[in-house]
Design an enzyme around this catalytic site. Structure first.
Site, PDB file in Angstrom:
ATOM      1  N   SER A   7     -13.317   3.051  -0.250  1.00  0.00           N
ATOM      2  CA  SER A   7     -13.776   3.066   1.138  1.00  0.00           C
ATOM      3  C   SER A   7     -14.756   4.217   1.333  1.00  0.00           C
ATOM      4  O   SER A   7     -14.396   5.386   1.139  1.00  0.00           O
ATOM      5  CB  SER A   7     -12.593   3.242   2.088  1.00  0.00           C
ATOM      6  N   ASP A  34     -15.618   0.626   6.556  1.00  0.00           N
ATOM      7  CA  ASP A  34     -14.741   0.715   7.726  1.00  0.00           C
ATOM      8  C   ASP A  34     -15.558   0.887   8.994  1.00  0.00           C
ATOM      9  O   ASP A  34     -16.199   1.919   9.196  1.00  0.00           O
ATOM     10  CB  ASP A  34     -13.802   1.917   7.574  1.00  0.00           C
ATOM     11  N   MET A  67     -12.661  -2.626  12.696  1.00  0.00           N
ATOM     12  CA  MET A  67     -11.614  -2.096  13.586  1.00  0.00           C
ATOM     13  C   MET A  67     -12.250  -1.972  14.964  1.00  0.00           C
ATOM     14  O   MET A  67     -12.573  -0.888  15.455  1.00  0.00           O
ATOM     15  CB  MET A  67     -11.114  -0.744  13.060  1.00  0.00           C
ATOM     16  N   GLY A 141      -7.592   3.844  11.648  1.00  0.00           N
ATOM     17  CA  GLY A 141      -8.331   4.820  12.446  1.00  0.00           C
ATOM     18  C   GLY A 141      -8.758   6.055  11.684  1.00  0.00           C
ATOM     19  O   GLY A 141      -9.744   6.691  12.050  1.00  0.00           O
ATOM     20  N   GLY A 143      -8.858   8.146   7.605  1.00  0.00           N
ATOM     21  CA  GLY A 143      -8.553   8.233   6.181  1.00  0.00           C
ATOM     22  C   GLY A 143      -7.514   9.326   5.962  1.00  0.00           C
ATOM     23  O   GLY A 143      -7.208  10.103   6.870  1.00  0.00           O
ATOM     24  N   GLY A 144      -6.965   9.358   4.759  1.00  0.00           N
ATOM     25  CA  GLY A 144      -6.099  10.464   4.362  1.00  0.00           C
ATOM     26  C   GLY A 144      -4.683  10.445   4.923  1.00  0.00           C
ATOM     27  O   GLY A 144      -4.010  11.469   4.922  1.00  0.00           O
ATOM     28  N   ASP A 175      -4.548  -1.381   2.406  1.00  0.00           N
ATOM     29  CA  ASP A 175      -5.507  -0.379   2.878  1.00  0.00           C
ATOM     30  C   ASP A 175      -4.768   0.756   3.576  1.00  0.00           C
ATOM     31  O   ASP A 175      -4.120   0.543   4.610  1.00  0.00           O
ATOM     32  CB  ASP A 175      -6.491  -1.047   3.857  1.00  0.00           C
ATOM     33  N   GLY A 176      -4.877   1.963   2.979  1.00  0.00           N
ATOM     34  CA  GLY A 176      -4.304   3.155   3.605  1.00  0.00           C
ATOM     35  C   GLY A 176      -3.282   3.834   2.717  1.00  0.00           C
ATOM     36  O   GLY A 176      -2.286   3.222   2.315  1.00  0.00           O
ATOM     37  N   GLY A 177      -3.578   5.083   2.361  1.00  0.00           N
ATOM     38  CA  GLY A 177      -2.622   5.870   1.582  1.00  0.00           C
ATOM     39  C   GLY A 177      -2.449   5.402   0.150  1.00  0.00           C
ATOM     40  O   GLY A 177      -1.444   5.699  -0.493  1.00  0.00           O
ATOM     41  N   GLY A 197      -9.655   5.359  -0.188  1.00  0.00           N
ATOM     42  CA  GLY A 197     -10.692   6.227   0.366  1.00  0.00           C
ATOM     43  C   GLY A 197     -10.588   7.640  -0.143  1.00  0.00           C
ATOM     44  O   GLY A 197     -11.266   8.036  -1.099  1.00  0.00           O
ATOM     45  N   SER A 198      -9.705   8.422   0.477  1.00  0.00           N
ATOM     46  CA  SER A 198      -9.639   9.850   0.145  1.00  0.00           C
ATOM     47  C   SER A 198      -9.193  10.094  -1.301  1.00  0.00           C
ATOM     48  O   SER A 198      -9.628  11.056  -1.937  1.00  0.00           O
ATOM     49  CB  SER A 198      -8.684  10.565   1.111  1.00  0.00           C
TER      50      SER A 198
HETATM   51  C1  DX5 Z   1      -8.144   3.402   7.814  1.00  0.00           C
HETATM   52  C2  DX5 Z   1      -9.209   2.670   7.061  1.00  0.00           C
HETATM   53  C3  DX5 Z   1      -9.133   2.859   5.598  1.00  0.00           C
HETATM   54  C4  DX5 Z   1      -9.356   4.271   5.121  1.00  0.00           C
HETATM   55  C5  DX5 Z   1      -8.411   4.474   3.990  1.00  0.00           C
HETATM   56  O1  DX5 Z   1      -8.240   3.083   9.145  1.00  0.00           O
HETATM   57  O2  DX5 Z   1      -9.108   1.287   7.313  1.00  0.00           O
HETATM   58  O3  DX5 Z   1      -9.959   1.956   4.884  1.00  0.00           O
HETATM   59  O4  DX5 Z   1     -10.660   4.539   4.693  1.00  0.00           O
HETATM   60  O5  DX5 Z   1      -8.381   5.810   3.662  1.00  0.00           O
HETATM   61  P1  DX5 Z   1      -7.306   6.426   2.682  1.00  0.00           P
HETATM   62  O6  DX5 Z   1      -7.407   5.680   1.369  1.00  0.00           O
HETATM   63  O7  DX5 Z   1      -7.702   7.859   2.586  1.00  0.00           O
HETATM   64  O8  DX5 Z   1      -5.955   6.234   3.314  1.00  0.00           O
HETATM   65 ZN    ZN Z   2     -10.272  -0.085   5.969  1.00  0.00          ZN
END
Ligand code: DX5
Ligand code: ZN
Length: 219
Positions: A7, A34, A67, A141, A143-144, A175-177, A197-198
């Site tokens: 991401s 995103d 989103m 909403g 990342g991280g 998606d997420g974490g 993402g992160s």
């Molecule tokens: C969160 C986004 C994700 C985000 C994930 O709202 O939809 O795509 O970039 O970030 P990480 O991988 O850091 O949780």
């Molecule tokens: Zn996403």
């Protein structure tokens, strides 16, 4: 082995081309974009104008996660600007069927997205029309954030529905974490695409992290 979708939300925007080329070369199959409207989710990110800038620098599939409240308003412009897949939240519109139909009419892959608090039953009526289901493993909403393990049950439920219905033919994305630890149970439950993402872009060596996710699901 799971497909990886870095991401760009966590990428270095000043050197975006370098970041994208790095994950492309490392074997990521999908680039996750995103789009946040400051209404459906608290943050504001970027819009459709980023796609014509990104499209010429990579062949990765451009996966646009909207989103956005009432995404019907912007589906066409994302499709016209080069999206390969467009994801819309079931919570963001009273007309999820229409929104998915609009995406398909543009010849773009259609994805329905569910938040952690939304049950699989909320999307069952549209499962036969989607190419992908995105199961949010954090609240959207930012990342991280930390992976929510209670979402695994929904991945398994979707996997079961997919296996038992001949007219369901969708990928399951998380998606997420996501990292090389959290991805394992999700993959076992049936997820076949992982957004990260992160974990990827926050690292000194993003390629290493993509390989770590792939290695963790090489069974
Ligand atoms: C969160 C986004 C994700 C985000 C994930 O709202 O939809 O795509 O970039 O970030 P990480 O991988 O850091 O949780
Ligand atoms: Zn996403």
């Amino acid at each position: 082995m799971i497909k990886v979708a870095p991401s760009i939300l966590s990428a270095d925007y000043v050197n975006l081309q370098k970041s994208i080329e790095e994950v492309d070369k490392a074997g990521a199959e999908v680039l996750h974009i995103d789009v946040m409207d400051g209404d459906f989710v608290p943050s504001i990110s970027y819009g459709p104008n980023w796609l014509p800038a990104i499209r010429p620098i990579t062949n990765m599939e451009l996966d646009c996660h909207l989103m956005v409240k009432n995404p019907e308003k912007i589906i066409d412009v994302f499709a016209d600007n080069g999206a390969d897949l467009i994801g819309v939240h079931v919570e963001a519109t009273p007309h999820i069927h229409r929104a998915l139909q609009m995406i398909k009419n543009k010849g773009v892959k259609a994805e329905v997205v569910i938040n952690p608090g939304t049950p699989v039953a909320a999307i069952e009526p549209v499962l036969s029309m989607v190419d992908q289901v995105l199961v949010m493993t954090v609240n959207p909403g930012f990342g991280g954030q930390k992976f929510l393990p209670e979402t695994i049950k929904k991945i398994a439920q979707l996997n079961k529905l997919r296996n038992e219905n001949a007219d369901f033919d969708f990928d399951i994305e998380i998606d997420g974490g996501v990292n090389d630890q959290t991805v394992v149970k999700a993959y076992e439950a049936g997820a076949n695409v992982a957004v990260a993402g992160s974990y990827v872009f926050g690292a000194d060596n993003p390629a290493e992290k993509i390989n770590a996710i792939k290695k963790a699901t090489d069974f």
